[in-house]
Design a protein around this motif. Structure first.
Motif, mmCIF file in Angstrom:
data_model
loop_
_atom_site.group_PDB
_atom_site.id
_atom_site.type_symbol
_atom_site.label_atom_id
_atom_site.label_comp_id
_atom_site.label_asym_id
_atom_site.label_seq_id
_atom_site.Cartn_x
_atom_site.Cartn_y
_atom_site.Cartn_z
ATOM 1 N N UNK A 26 -23.753 37.955 -28.387
ATOM 2 C CA UNK A 26 -22.221 37.330 -27.996
ATOM 3 C C UNK A 26 -21.641 36.730 -29.124
ATOM 4 N N UNK A 27 -20.428 36.834 -29.460
ATOM 5 C CA UNK A 27 -19.990 36.438 -30.824
ATOM 6 C C UNK A 27 -18.578 35.920 -30.486
ATOM 7 N N UNK A 28 -18.233 34.555 -31.511
ATOM 8 C CA UNK A 28 -17.212 34.004 -31.400
ATOM 9 C C UNK A 28 -16.693 33.683 -32.840
ATOM 10 N N UNK A 29 -15.570 33.936 -33.355
ATOM 11 C CA UNK A 29 -15.301 34.052 -34.753
ATOM 12 C C UNK A 29 -14.046 33.286 -34.784
ATOM 13 N N UNK A 30 -13.928 32.238 -35.363
ATOM 14 C CA UNK A 30 -12.691 31.328 -35.651
ATOM 15 C C UNK A 30 -12.390 31.591 -37.272
ATOM 16 N N UNK A 31 -11.163 32.396 -37.450
ATOM 17 C CA UNK A 31 -10.756 32.921 -38.611
ATOM 18 C C UNK A 31 -9.986 31.608 -39.292
ATOM 19 N N UNK A 32 -10.064 31.405 -40.662
ATOM 20 C CA UNK A 32 -9.519 30.437 -41.353
ATOM 21 C C UNK A 32 -8.026 30.887 -41.820
ATOM 22 N N UNK A 33 -7.174 31.070 -40.633
ATOM 23 C CA UNK A 33 -5.630 31.324 -41.140
ATOM 24 C C UNK A 33 -4.984 30.266 -41.596
ATOM 25 N N UNK A 34 -3.773 30.446 -42.168
ATOM 26 C CA UNK A 34 -2.991 29.762 -43.027
ATOM 27 C C UNK A 34 -2.617 28.468 -41.818
ATOM 28 N N UNK A 35 -2.459 29.059 -40.617
ATOM 29 C CA UNK A 35 -2.172 27.937 -39.498
ATOM 30 C C UNK A 35 -3.164 27.231 -39.148
ATOM 31 N N UNK A 36 -4.207 27.823 -38.945
ATOM 32 C CA UNK A 36 -5.498 26.769 -38.679
ATOM 33 C C UNK A 36 -6.061 25.856 -39.677
ATOM 34 N N UNK A 37 -5.737 26.466 -40.985
ATOM 35 C CA UNK A 37 -5.914 25.381 -42.289
ATOM 36 C C UNK A 37 -4.947 24.264 -42.061
ATOM 37 N N UNK A 38 -3.593 24.627 -41.811
ATOM 38 C CA UNK A 38 -2.705 23.620 -41.863
ATOM 39 C C UNK A 38 -3.104 22.605 -40.758
#
Length: 139
Positions: A81-93
């Motif tokens: 089972x996987x969960x991936x939080x991607x470091x998007x520009x919005x997330x980084x902000x």
């Protein structure tokens, strides 16, 4: 690490759990009750409509039965089972500005992240595992 440097270095964060897989040789198909279907919808706790699954007479889930191949356990092997939080520009902000956890959670959902539980419920509907196994590793 300060939020600015952390956010700048962030590519993604992956969480993974292993769940027991239903034995392909003996798993038993059954039609779930509306209550069981509702339990799965509640466990998903997100945009369940994105799965494009509805309650119908054709809906089948699977449960363990047991055979010689699986030593009468009903399970053979494991799947992730996987969960991936991607470091998007919005997330980084959000991280750089020390946003509240709720805001980060909302942004991760907007970025398309599925939680471990959501991935588990999806795999229940695919017939790979059952909700009992998903709850064991996600709670």
């Amino acid at each position: 690490m300060d939020p600015f440097n952390f956010a700048d270095a962030l590519l993604g964060i992956l969480a993974q759990r292993l769940v027991r897989t239903l034995c392909k040789g003996c798993k038993e198909a059954y039609h779930p009750s509306r209550e069981e279907f509702g339990t799965l919808v509640r466990a998903y706790s997100g945009n369940f409509d994105a799965l494009n699954i509805s309650y119908s007479d054709d809906l089948a889930l699977y449960r363990p039965k047991g055979c010689q191949e699986c030593q009468n356990t009903g399970y053979k092997g494991r799947t992730g089972l996987h969960e991936l939080l991607v470091g998007t520009a919005e997330m980084k902000s959000l991280i750089q500005n020390r946003a509240k956890m709720e805001e980060i959670r909302d942004q991760s959902a907007a970025d398309g992240m599925a939680t471990l539980m959501q991935d588990g419920v999806r795999k229940v509907f695919l017939g790979q595992t059952d909700l009992r196994q998903v709850r064991k590793v996600c709670m």
